[in-house]
Design a protein around this motif. Structure first.
Motif, PDB file in Angstrom:
ATOM      1  N   GLN A 135       0.812  -1.216   0.000  1.00 44.62           N
ATOM      2  CA  GLN A 135       0.000   0.000   0.000  1.00 44.62           C
ATOM      3  C   GLN A 135       0.845   1.265   0.000  1.00 44.62           C
ATOM      4  O   GLN A 135       0.335   2.346  -0.273  1.00 44.62           O
ATOM      5  CB  GLN A 135      -0.952   0.008   1.193  1.00 44.62           C
ATOM      6  CG  GLN A 135      -2.042  -1.037   1.058  1.00 44.62           C
ATOM      7  CD  GLN A 135      -2.864  -1.125   2.322  1.00 44.62           C
ATOM      8  OE1 GLN A 135      -2.346  -1.479   3.364  1.00 44.62           O
ATOM      9  NE2 GLN A 135      -4.137  -0.789   2.206  1.00 44.62           N
ATOM     10  N   TRP A 136       2.100   1.163   0.334  1.00 49.08           N
ATOM     11  CA  TRP A 136       3.009   2.309   0.293  1.00 49.08           C
ATOM     12  C   TRP A 136       3.935   2.156  -0.913  1.00 49.08           C
ATOM     13  O   TRP A 136       5.151   2.227  -0.802  1.00 49.08           O
ATOM     14  CB  TRP A 136       3.793   2.448   1.588  1.00 49.08           C
ATOM     15  CG  TRP A 136       2.959   2.887   2.760  1.00 49.08           C
ATOM     16  CD1 TRP A 136       1.680   3.357   2.736  1.00 49.08           C
ATOM     17  CD2 TRP A 136       3.352   2.895   4.130  1.00 49.08           C
ATOM     18  NE1 TRP A 136       1.246   3.656   4.006  1.00 49.08           N
ATOM     19  CE2 TRP A 136       2.260   3.386   4.889  1.00 49.08           C
ATOM     20  CE3 TRP A 136       4.519   2.541   4.800  1.00 49.08           C
ATOM     21  CZ2 TRP A 136       2.298   3.522   6.264  1.00 49.08           C
ATOM     22  CZ3 TRP A 136       4.557   2.678   6.173  1.00 49.08           C
ATOM     23  CH2 TRP A 136       3.457   3.172   6.891  1.00 49.08           C
ATOM     24  N   HIS A 137       3.359   1.897  -2.072  1.00 49.90           N
ATOM     25  CA  HIS A 137       4.079   1.807  -3.343  1.00 49.90           C
ATOM     26  C   HIS A 137       5.190   0.763  -3.313  1.00 49.90           C
ATOM     27  O   HIS A 137       6.277   0.983  -3.839  1.00 49.90           O
ATOM     28  CB  HIS A 137       4.641   3.175  -3.746  1.00 49.90           C
ATOM     29  CG  HIS A 137       3.615   4.258  -3.746  1.00 49.90           C
ATOM     30  ND1 HIS A 137       2.621   4.334  -4.692  1.00 49.90           N
ATOM     31  CD2 HIS A 137       3.400   5.275  -2.875  1.00 49.90           C
ATOM     32  CE1 HIS A 137       1.844   5.365  -4.433  1.00 49.90           C
ATOM     33  NE2 HIS A 137       2.291   5.961  -3.323  1.00 49.90           N
ATOM     34  N   ASP A 154       7.086  -0.062  -1.021  1.00 45.49           N
ATOM     35  CA  ASP A 154       8.257   0.446  -0.317  1.00 45.49           C
ATOM     36  C   ASP A 154       8.874  -0.672   0.532  1.00 45.49           C
ATOM     37  O   ASP A 154       8.187  -1.329   1.309  1.00 45.49           O
ATOM     38  CB  ASP A 154       7.844   1.610   0.587  1.00 45.49           C
ATOM     39  CG  ASP A 154       8.883   2.705   0.651  1.00 45.49           C
ATOM     40  OD1 ASP A 154       9.953   2.551   0.035  1.00 45.49           O
ATOM     41  OD2 ASP A 154       8.629   3.706   1.337  1.00 45.49           O
TER      42      ASP A 154
END
Length: 185
Positions: free
Chosen positions: A167-169, A171
């Motif tokens: 959900q955080w690209h 990361d």
């Protein structure tokens, strides 16, 4: 948190097919040879791993600098060395799993549940998501020889794992490569 995923990864990869291929020789020895770690300094201020002098256990230290509020995923690949060259490995299989979903379930009887319990036994790691900031350790993690898939032959292996947040690209949180030797009788 990453340490739990690394150790879980070892368990997942080496234990995923535990009861396949009856009649193969039992495991004689699993040795942790070396661990290489890396981390994203945006979320983690320290992530270290060490192998015991007898190569049978591993220890992890992790300092999470901020609470991780999204699901954490583990992408892990088991590869077997195919020649004497240091980086000559052939992928055996890969997992990509949502660790928060695994940890959030009621206790079950799967290999994943067994390994998660094994990894968490001597740990102060969070047992559910979200992962709060803090200093965490996982100590004296060792392989349970009875749960290594019987189709795994003697040899040298790498277990390459990446803990990340979709959900955080995608990361990255941590990366770990564990080198192990498996010897069967």
């Amino acid at each position: 948190m990453a340490a739990i995923f690394r150790a879980l990864f070892v368990g997942l990869l080496l234990c995923s097919a535990c009861n396949l291929l009856e009649g193969h020789k039992p495991l004689n020895l699993l040795l942790f040879r070396r661990i290489v770690t890396d981390y994203n300094s945006k979320y983690v201020s320290n992530y270290e791993a060490s192998v015991s002098a007898d190569f049978t256990t591993i220890n992890f230290t992790l300092n999470i600098m901020r609470t991780i509020t999204v699901d954490v995923w583990l992408r892990a690949t088991l590869a077997q060395r195919v020649s004497k060259k240091e980086n000559s490995y052939r992928n055996v299989f890969t997992y990509d799993v949502n660790l928060c979903h695994i940890m959030g379930k009621k206790k079950g009887q799967s290999i994943i549940d067994f390994w998660l319990d094994n990894v968490m036994r001597n740990s102060n790691m969070p047992r559910q998501c979200p992962f709060k900031e803090g200093n965490f350790t996982m100590l004296n993690i060792q392989s349970d020889k009875e749960t290594i898939p019987r189709f795994i032959r003697s040899g040298s292996f790498s277990i390459d794992s990446n803990v990340y947040m979709r959900q955080w690209h995608n990361d990255n949180l941590t990366n770990t490569i564990i080198y192990v030797d498996i010897k069967k009788r």
